[in-house]
Structures are given as structure tokens and as C-alpha cells.
Design a protein around this motif. Structure first.
Motif, PDB file in Angstrom:
ATOM      1  N   ALA A   1      28.999  49.714  40.212  1.00  0.00           N
ATOM      2  CA  ALA A   1      28.483  48.551  39.775  1.00  0.00           C
ATOM      3  C   ALA A   1      29.542  47.417  39.824  1.00  0.00           C
ATOM      4  O   ALA A   1      30.614  47.582  39.717  1.00  0.00           O
ATOM      5  CB  ALA A   1      27.787  48.709  38.625  1.00  0.00           C
ATOM      6  N   PRO A   2      29.155  46.200  40.186  1.00  0.00           N
ATOM      7  CA  PRO A   2      29.857  45.163  40.039  1.00  0.00           C
ATOM      8  C   PRO A   2      30.554  44.956  38.613  1.00  0.00           C
ATOM      9  O   PRO A   2      29.834  44.992  37.594  1.00  0.00           O
ATOM     10  CB  PRO A   2      29.167  43.764  40.803  1.00  0.00           C
ATOM     11  N   ARG A   3      31.563  44.569  38.347  1.00  0.00           N
ATOM     12  CA  ARG A   3      32.162  44.483  36.945  1.00  0.00           C
ATOM     13  C   ARG A   3      32.847  43.101  37.018  1.00  0.00           C
ATOM     14  O   ARG A   3      33.555  42.811  38.046  1.00  0.00           O
ATOM     15  CB  ARG A   3      33.142  45.651  36.673  1.00  0.00           C
ATOM     16  N   GLU A   4      33.027  42.505  36.010  1.00  0.00           N
ATOM     17  CA  GLU A   4      33.695  41.486  35.590  1.00  0.00           C
ATOM     18  C   GLU A   4      34.856  41.592  34.779  1.00  0.00           C
ATOM     19  O   GLU A   4      34.473  42.218  33.545  1.00  0.00           O
ATOM     20  CB  GLU A   4      32.669  40.272  35.016  1.00  0.00           C
ATOM     21  N   PHE A   5      35.974  41.103  34.963  1.00  0.00           N
ATOM     22  CA  PHE A   5      37.046  41.280  34.166  1.00  0.00           C
ATOM     23  C   PHE A   5      37.498  40.079  33.505  1.00  0.00           C
ATOM     24  O   PHE A   5      37.812  38.876  34.110  1.00  0.00           O
ATOM     25  CB  PHE A   5      38.246  41.992  34.999  1.00  0.00           C
ATOM     26  N   VAL A   6      37.647  40.027  32.307  1.00  0.00           N
ATOM     27  CA  VAL A   6      38.399  38.942  31.568  1.00  0.00           C
ATOM     28  C   VAL A   6      39.614  38.691  31.825  1.00  0.00           C
ATOM     29  O   VAL A   6      40.513  39.797  31.518  1.00  0.00           O
ATOM     30  CB  VAL A   6      37.986  39.043  29.986  1.00  0.00           C
ATOM     31  N   PRO A   7      40.268  37.593  32.238  1.00  0.00           N
ATOM     32  CA  PRO A   7      41.920  37.578  32.261  1.00  0.00           C
ATOM     33  C   PRO A   7      42.681  37.902  31.170  1.00  0.00           C
ATOM     34  O   PRO A   7      42.153  37.155  30.113  1.00  0.00           O
ATOM     35  CB  PRO A   7      42.022  36.167  32.820  1.00  0.00           C
ATOM     36  N   LEU A   8      43.682  38.326  31.316  1.00  0.00           N
ATOM     37  CA  LEU A   8      44.487  38.868  30.084  1.00  0.00           C
ATOM     38  C   LEU A   8      45.415  37.522  29.558  1.00  0.00           C
ATOM     39  O   LEU A   8      45.678  37.636  28.424  1.00  0.00           O
ATOM     40  CB  LEU A   8      45.482  39.857  30.481  1.00  0.00           C
ATOM     41  N   TRP A   9      45.476  36.652  30.575  1.00  0.00           N
ATOM     42  CA  TRP A   9      46.177  35.200  30.231  1.00  0.00           C
ATOM     43  C   TRP A   9      45.763  34.285  31.149  1.00  0.00           C
ATOM     44  O   TRP A   9      45.460  34.779  32.182  1.00  0.00           O
ATOM     45  CB  TRP A   9      47.742  35.448  29.969  1.00  0.00           C
ATOM     46  N   THR A  10      45.941  32.960  30.780  1.00  0.00           N
ATOM     47  CA  THR A  10      45.646  31.992  31.776  1.00  0.00           C
ATOM     48  C   THR A  10      46.724  31.076  31.724  1.00  0.00           C
ATOM     49  O   THR A  10      47.582  30.915  30.883  1.00  0.00           O
ATOM     50  CB  THR A  10      44.467  31.136  31.510  1.00  0.00           C
ATOM     51  N   GLU A  11      46.888  30.547  32.905  1.00  0.00           N
ATOM     52  CA  GLU A  11      48.231  29.521  33.120  1.00  0.00           C
ATOM     53  C   GLU A  11      47.793  28.139  32.622  1.00  0.00           C
ATOM     54  O   GLU A  11      46.617  27.727  32.865  1.00  0.00           O
ATOM     55  CB  GLU A  11      48.574  29.386  34.576  1.00  0.00           C
TER      56      GLU A  11
END
Length: 153
Positions: A139-149
Motif C-alpha cells: 500500500a502507498p505510505r507517507e513518511f514524515v520527514p525527520l528534519w527539514t532544511e
């Protein structure tokens, strides 16, 4: 990128901050406390002793060449009282290796034993029907970014 030193410390507590190595000055080192010491009374007694030494003659008890102040001792004690702070201090602590068996004795022991009749890779059978039941359906999954620039969208 950039950011303040406090923001960088929150992102990576293992990075050097203001020219200081985080492994040299942990709460355990500041308090002269063994991370494996158990019991609140024993820990409090050790902290009290360290605080007295710093108050009387701080220059006689430096940590990695740095003379400590009462504020650093208090901050270290607060750090260890907080579960997350204690965990971080334990992760930053390099414990000495535990002595293992003597390699020469192990070599002698194995030299005296007979090798097994057949040495080779073990054969493992995989039943794909059982394996398919162990994994979730794709199934498609969405990942929360670990950090953002900073500034990146």
C-alpha cells in the motif's frame, strides 16, 4: 541551514558544540558518578560529596582540564534526574570493555575438539505461501520527514 547552537544541540547532541566534545563533560563525569551506580541514597551521597569538593577546592578536581563551578554540578544533577537527560548522558558515556575469554585459551580449546563430519551451509526451505501471510499487503505510505532544511518547502 545555520541555526543557533541550542537548535543544533537538539538536532544532534553528539556534535561538537562551541568547540567542546560532548563526550568529555557528561553529567556522570561532572558528578564523578559511575553510570552503573544504583540506589537513590548512594547517588545522592556521591553528588553531595562532589558538590562539597567543588565548593571547597574546585581547582583540585577538574574534569578533562576544566575547572567546574557549582552551577555545572547543579545542572548535571538536574540532567540525571530527568529520564531523557539521563538516557542521553548514558549514551554519551563510553564504558570500558568487559574482559572476555582469552583468545589463546579459546584457540587451544577448539584445537582439541574434532570438527563435525560435514561442514557446509545449512539448507533452509522457504514456503512462499507462509511468507506471504506474514507481510502486510502493499500500500502507498507517507513518511514524515525527520528534519527539514530552513527555507526549504
Amino acid at each position: 541551514m545555520g541555526g543557533s547552537a541550542d537548535e543544533n544541540a537538539r538536532e544532534n547532541p553528539w556534535a561538537w558544540q562551541a568547540g567542546r566534545n560532548p563526550y568529555r563533560g557528561t553529567a556522570f563525569q561532572i558528578l564523578d558518578l559511575d553510570p552503573d551506580l544504583a540506589g537513590r541514597a548512594a547517588i545522592k551521597a556521591r553528588v553531595r560529596k562532589r558538590r562539597q569538593r567543588i565548593a571547597r577546592s574546585a581547582d583540585r578536581f577538574p574534569v578533562h582540564g576544566r575547572v567546574l563551578g557549582a552551577a555545572e554540578v547543579n545542572a548535571a544533577e538536574e540532567t540525571l534526574a530527568d529520564p531523557a537527560g539521563r538516557l542521553l548522558a548514558e549514551l554519551l558515556t563510553h564504558r570500558p570493555e568487559r574482559p572476555g575469554p582469552d583468545p589463546a585459551e579459546l584457540a587451544e580449546e577448539f584445537a582439541e575438539t574434532d570438527p563435525p563430519e560435514s561442514i557446509g551451509p545449512a539448507r533452509i526451505g522457504i514456503d512462499r505461501r507462509v511468507l506471504a501471510g506474514l507481510v502486510p499487503a502493499p500500500a502507498p505510505r507517507e513518511f514524515v520527514p525527520l528534519w527539514t532544511e530552513e527555507g526549504a518547502h
